[in-house]
Enzyme design. Structure first.
Site, mmCIF file in Angstrom:
data_model
loop_
_atom_site.group_PDB
_atom_site.id
_atom_site.type_symbol
_atom_site.label_atom_id
_atom_site.label_comp_id
_atom_site.label_asym_id
_atom_site.label_seq_id
_atom_site.Cartn_x
_atom_site.Cartn_y
_atom_site.Cartn_z
ATOM 1 N N SER A 1 -10.254 -0.321 6.912
ATOM 2 C CA SER A 1 -9.629 -0.149 5.596
ATOM 3 C C SER A 1 -8.929 -1.381 5.045
ATOM 4 O O SER A 1 -8.457 -1.360 3.907
ATOM 5 C CB SER A 1 -8.640 1.024 5.631
ATOM 6 O OG SER A 1 -9.329 2.248 5.692
ATOM 7 N N LYS B 1 0.842 -1.196 0.000
ATOM 8 C CA LYS B 1 0.000 0.000 0.000
ATOM 9 C C LYS B 1 0.877 1.246 0.000
ATOM 10 O O LYS B 1 1.872 1.311 0.742
ATOM 11 C CB LYS B 1 -0.923 -0.014 1.223
ATOM 12 C CG LYS B 1 -1.966 1.102 1.238
ATOM 13 C CD LYS B 1 -2.913 0.944 2.426
ATOM 14 C CE LYS B 1 -3.966 2.032 2.479
ATOM 15 N NZ LYS B 1 -4.898 1.888 3.619
ATOM 16 N N SER C 1 -9.831 2.050 2.749
ATOM 17 C CA SER C 1 -8.959 2.803 1.858
ATOM 18 C C SER C 1 -7.946 1.939 1.105
ATOM 19 O O SER C 1 -7.314 2.400 0.162
ATOM 20 C CB SER C 1 -8.196 3.855 2.671
ATOM 21 O OG SER C 1 -7.361 3.239 3.648
#
EC number: 6.3.5.7
Length: 479
Positions: A174, A75, A150
């Site tokens: 997330s 990420k 997210s």
């Protein structure tokens, strides 16, 4: 792509090379990225170099770890030395960290092959990966729908087989929410089990790094590699990290599973959970209904606490030391204001304003202090629940993945997609999502399994037993 153990076996038997595996992942990324947009940066040269190093170790007769040669997505809010880390924000455009996050360092030392940095909602603020300043990631099961957020890029990349496993971060859901939307396994560990050093902070008392994979076993393997004490993180717990795969057993005899009554509904997601409970019961688990009376208050408390922490954490981005800066500002204050106005997206600005308001002198007690008191009550509800059961279950999300653009004009509706996941962060508990069914449109549902503090063993055990008794995890999107 095969599982970690299958790829490891192929490597040690010299049936495939690490370079061949890396090239296959990179080719898959090149093929799918025009429609999927999971990755912000593809690190092909680094991936091949890391793979060659693994092949050299194998050729020399050295033992390799299970993760050696395994393609992984990172990420893009985890700092990677020499590789851009933008947090999907214009304000960090072109930023290349001078240091490595602890988790990516540990994976590199294990021989994992990083194929790229995955897309996210800007600064991990959002639930759909539509808040990225650069691109909107699509859901592999339906390209017109969101992958969740997210960590939507990581979830979509794993679901689409662009990488075997990926890292995400979870502040209010997330990891688990996009795992549910994309039909993969996602785990938020106990707060402090995994070092946050090198994770770009959103809400420091809630953020936690965790794995995405397509199986519970791969999740257990990746967790074991990234967990453990780190002196660089003041909130890191000094605990021994077991081999989590030893807890993966098919029977649930003697395990007490609590159903959070506040999450029981007649909705399709609720029905998918009820069907999962029948499977758990058939595996020997004792099912009980458990009330967590303050569960629903987790959402409003979170949307005071998290923005408050974000307003402080995001104050450091001013255009002076790194990232984006406006040209030809008249004064220093003008440069600050214009840089932040142009550099931050609308949702990040909204959170900063909410947080600044909640922390202001006239409203601190009414909002921030009260929210922290509610957080304590939520934690007490969980403590009472775990005095009676080993794990708790709920739907991961109220619905399956929604259409892109469907909720962008209605922030409250967007926030409600994290209704089930947020309380777990508030209490610092481990929570996992795994596939538990599909709706009429062929979109996956997620089952959330919650454990007590540092009881990842029980969470993984329960998840593994359910996974092995069902076939939901074997379905793949038609890309």
């Amino acid at each position: 792509m095969a599982s970690i153990r299958e790829l490891h076996s192929q490597l040690v038997r010299k049936e495939r090379s690490a370079v061949e595996i890396a090239e296959a992942a990179l080719q898959r990324i090149e093929t799918l990225e025009p429609q999927l947009k999971s990755f912000l940066h593809v690190t092909a040269d680094q991936a091949i170099a890391q793979a060659k190093a693994v092949d050299q170790r194998i050729a020399a007769g050295e033992e390799i770890s299970l993760l050696a040669g395994i393609p992984i997505g990172i990420k893009d809010n985890l700092c990677t030395r020499g590789i851009p880390t933008t947090c999907a924000s214009k304000i960090l455009q072109g930023f290349v960290p001078p240091y490595e996050s602890t988790v990516t360092q540990r994976l590199a030392e294990a021989g994992a092959v990083a194929v790229g940095k995955t897309n996210l909602d800007e600064f991990a603020v959002g639930s759909s990966t539509e808040n990225s300043a650069y691109q909107t990631t699509a859901n592999p099961w339906d390209l017109t729908r969101v992958p969740g957020g997210s960590s939507g890029g990581s979830a979509a990349a794993v679901a689409a087989d662009e990488c075997v496993v990926a890292l995400g971060s979870d502040t209010g859901g997330s990891i688990r929410q996009p795992a549910a939307f994309c039909g993969v396994v996602g785990l938020k560990p106990t707060y402090g089990l995994v070092s946050r050093y090198g994770l770009v902070a959103y809400a420091s008392s809630l953020d936690q790094i965790g794995p995405f994979s397509r199986s519970v076993e791969d999740t257990a393997i990746l967790l074991g590699a990234i967990a453990g004490h780190d002196p660089k993180d003041a909130t890191s717990l000094k605990v021994e990290v077991p081999d989590y795969t030893q807890f993966l057993k098919p029977s649930l005899a003697g395990i007490k599973v609590g159903v959070i009554t506040e999450t029981v509904t007649d909705s399709p997601a609720g029905q998918a959970m009820q069907a999962a409970l029948e499977v758990l019961q058939g595996l020997g688990a004792e099912i009980r209904e458990i009330s967590c009376p303050r569960f629903a208050y987790g959402l409003p408390a979170y949307y005071i606490i998290a923005p408050s922490e974000a307003s402080a954490n995001l104050a450091r981005y001013d255009g002076v030391k790194y990232g984006y800066r406006v040209e030809e500002a008249e004064t220093l204050i003008d440069m600050y204001c214009r840089t932040r106005a142009e550099g931050f997206g609308s949702e990040v600005k909204r959170r900063i304003m909410i947080g600044t308001y909640a922390l202001s002198a006239g409203y601190y007690d009414a909002y921030y202090l009260k929210a922290q008191k509610v957080r304590t009550l939520i934690k007490q509800d969980f403590e009472a629940a775990f005095a009676e059961v080993d794990v708790l279950v709920s739907p991961t999300t109220p619905t399956t993945a929604f259409k892109a653009g469907e909720k962008t004009a209605d922030p409250l509706s967007m926030y409600l997609s994290d209704l089930m996941t947020i309380p777990v962060n508030s209490a610092g508990l481990p929570g996992l999502s795994l596939p538990c069914g599909f709706d009429e449109a062929g979109l996956p549902y997620g089952l959330q399994i919650i454990g007590n503090v540092l009881r990842e063993d029980q969470v993984l055990h329960t998840a593994y037993a359910y996974e092995q008794a069902t076939e939901w995890h074997l379905r793949q999107p038609a890309l």
